[in-house]
Design a protein around this motif. Sequence first.
Motif, PDB file in Angstrom:
ATOM      1  N   ASP A 271      -0.968   4.737   4.258  1.00  0.00           N
ATOM      2  CA  ASP A 271      -1.317   4.402   2.878  1.00  0.00           C
ATOM      3  C   ASP A 271      -0.131   3.737   2.182  1.00  0.00           C
ATOM      4  O   ASP A 271       0.944   4.345   2.070  1.00  0.00           O
ATOM      5  N   ASP A 272      -0.310   2.511   1.761  1.00  0.00           N
ATOM      6  CA  ASP A 272       0.714   1.791   0.970  1.00  0.00           C
ATOM      7  C   ASP A 272       2.024   1.556   1.739  1.00  0.00           C
ATOM      8  O   ASP A 272       3.084   1.428   1.121  1.00  0.00           O
TER       9      ASP A 272
ATOM     10  N   CYS B  17      -6.802   0.407  -1.725  1.00  0.00           N
ATOM     11  CA  CYS B  17      -7.296   1.266  -0.666  1.00  0.00           C
ATOM     12  C   CYS B  17      -8.798   1.191  -0.405  1.00  0.00           C
ATOM     13  O   CYS B  17      -9.234   0.924   0.720  1.00  0.00           O
TER      14      CYS B  17
ATOM     15  N   LYS C 195      -6.860  11.084   4.726  1.00  0.00           N
ATOM     16  CA  LYS C 195      -7.388  10.427   3.519  1.00  0.00           C
ATOM     17  C   LYS C 195      -8.692   9.690   3.792  1.00  0.00           C
ATOM     18  O   LYS C 195      -8.811   8.948   4.764  1.00  0.00           O
TER      19      LYS C 195
ATOM     20  N   HIS D  51       1.749   7.094   0.060  1.00  0.00           N
ATOM     21  CA  HIS D  51       1.160   6.989  -1.280  1.00  0.00           C
ATOM     22  C   HIS D  51       1.814   8.001  -2.222  1.00  0.00           C
ATOM     23  O   HIS D  51       2.401   8.976  -1.770  1.00  0.00           O
TER      24      HIS D  51
ATOM     25  N   ASP E  80      -3.220   0.377   4.815  1.00  0.00           N
ATOM     26  CA  ASP E  80      -4.421  -0.058   4.086  1.00  0.00           C
ATOM     27  C   ASP E  80      -4.150  -1.149   3.055  1.00  0.00           C
ATOM     28  O   ASP E  80      -5.064  -1.833   2.609  1.00  0.00           O
ATOM     29  N   ASN E  81      -2.892  -1.289   2.658  1.00  0.00           N
ATOM     30  CA  ASN E  81      -2.501  -2.356   1.716  1.00  0.00           C
ATOM     31  C   ASN E  81      -0.987  -2.387   1.662  1.00  0.00           C
ATOM     32  O   ASN E  81      -0.311  -1.522   2.230  1.00  0.00           O
TER      33      ASN E  81
ATOM     34  N   LYS F 111       1.346  -4.251  -3.034  1.00  0.00           N
ATOM     35  CA  LYS F 111       0.052  -3.687  -3.410  1.00  0.00           C
ATOM     36  C   LYS F 111      -0.418  -4.329  -4.717  1.00  0.00           C
ATOM     37  O   LYS F 111       0.398  -4.550  -5.613  1.00  0.00           O
TER      38      LYS F 111
HETATM   39 CA    CA Z   1      -3.460   2.403  -0.320  1.00  0.00          CA
END
Ligand code: CA
Length: 520
Positions: free
Chosen positions: A47-48, A87, A140, A285, A337-338, A367
């Motif tokens: 995540d991120d 996300c 997640k 994240h 995811d980003n 992001k």
């Molecule tokens: Ca994300």
Amino acid sequence: MAGLVIGVSILGAAIGALGMSGATATGRFQTGVTEVGKPNVVFILTDDVGYGDISANGAIRVKTPNIDRIAKDGIRFTNAYAPAATCTPSRYALMTGEYAFRKPGTGVLPGDAAMIIDPARVSLPRIFNAAGYATAAIGKWHLGLGNATSPLDWNKHITPGANELGFDETYLIPATVDRVPTVWVKNGDVVGHEPSDPIQVDYKQRIGNWPTGRENRELLKQKHSHGHDMTIVNGIGRIGWMTGGKKALWVDEDIADTIIRETTSFISNNKRKPFFLYVGTHDIHVPRVPHKRFAGKSGMGPRGDAILQLDAQVGGILNALDKNGLADNTIVVFTSDNGPVVDDGYQDQAVTLLGDHKPAGPLRGGKYSLFEGGTRVPFLVRWPAGQRSAKGKTRPDLISLVDMPATLDRITGGRHQKDLPSDGLDVSDAIRGAGPSKREFIVEHAGRLALRWKNWKFIPAGKGVAFQPLTGTETGNLDADQLYDLDVDPHEDRNIADVNPTVVTRMKEMLARIRAGNQP
Ligand code: CA
Ligand code: NG6
């Protein structure tokens, strides 16, 4: 590479013919431990995590030896993209093989949103169901849970959810760790739920009497910088209000260990059949509140510590594969995811301690951005049995996570190619290191769309701020068309739209065709 795989299949068939192992229902042959042609798949969606946040992609101040192992023994892709710069739309596209911009309501979801993927459609887990795999989603989720027709009740069995999409086992963070409810949901039920202490969640108004970050800032162990000032759980203000479920509340510091526990036990429980394990890490994240084993260890504050904790989770998974003798025929994917964000709403020293670390590596933006940093992400794939001559290689192929359904379907037997949307392409040749990905363009989605075509990057003129006021991210918005040549200008500094009107016109047309659902 193709030759090798075919060679193995013939060997499998020969063994089958000799009666040493039997044909399965799908006509494939068993060689003892796993079925030939059916590699396990462990898909680690972080995540991120930015392109430059791992040492395999050039990070120097923070070291990620476990993540780097995937690159060292597999392939490191340098032009792989998340489908969107946040996300939910990114994960929607990964799961379905369809761009999220085609479906309204796929922006960043609140924690009480209904599931946005129709259980009737062929999404990632279904592909593996059809191929006879055991499937699990751990970590997640952020694609919604339950039905749109009735409000989500956390005190009852929640359905439909990831299980109804085709995951046999699920152990999920419903949305994000900064969103309520701060509880795990296992196979549709809140873990640790007690009927005497019902959980209530509201995203419109305060519910219950638990303290909030807005009113009780003194109770916070990590203060918010923007947003995140609603219900306080574990000393951290969240997005949304909740009350109840005291025994069910997660401890942020233990989330990574829970993910290691659940993933490693799934791996050892399923070592005798092919499996698909989807792992959504919380790291890196916000809120970044790592376990004390990692807190303070990176010298970069909680954001750097979360990278170390992420690396340890990857190490736990890789070790479990080794221990169970599964590493050779398991595809391990590590991606994000980003793109990265530094201040995403908490005062966690990420900005002050960043120093010369570049979360997006050589790329501009992060992001929320249409620039490359928004969606170009780490993408490492290790599959010793399937990519033997590619070990340790770097590949420049264009790949998008929207390609994963078609690609993984191809690798596991190609049963669903006709059921999948045309947005995703089969890039299995590149994944095996056997040939180019055949993808020539990438749609980049951050509220609106940009397009990469070969070395060209086009961002259509659009209204909107140039900087995200809260996070400081450069959005990529400009009143005029932007065109960059990524071969010579990877940081998108020199807008050459004016001097290349034919390329601009052509890319505008391509985007229009993609929007209309056609191939460009
Ligand atoms: Ca994300
Ligand atoms: C934003 C949140 C941010 C993060 C993001 C979703 C605020 C002010 N900001 O709205 O902290 O949660 O949503 O991130 O609330 S994502 O990676 O799940 O898309």
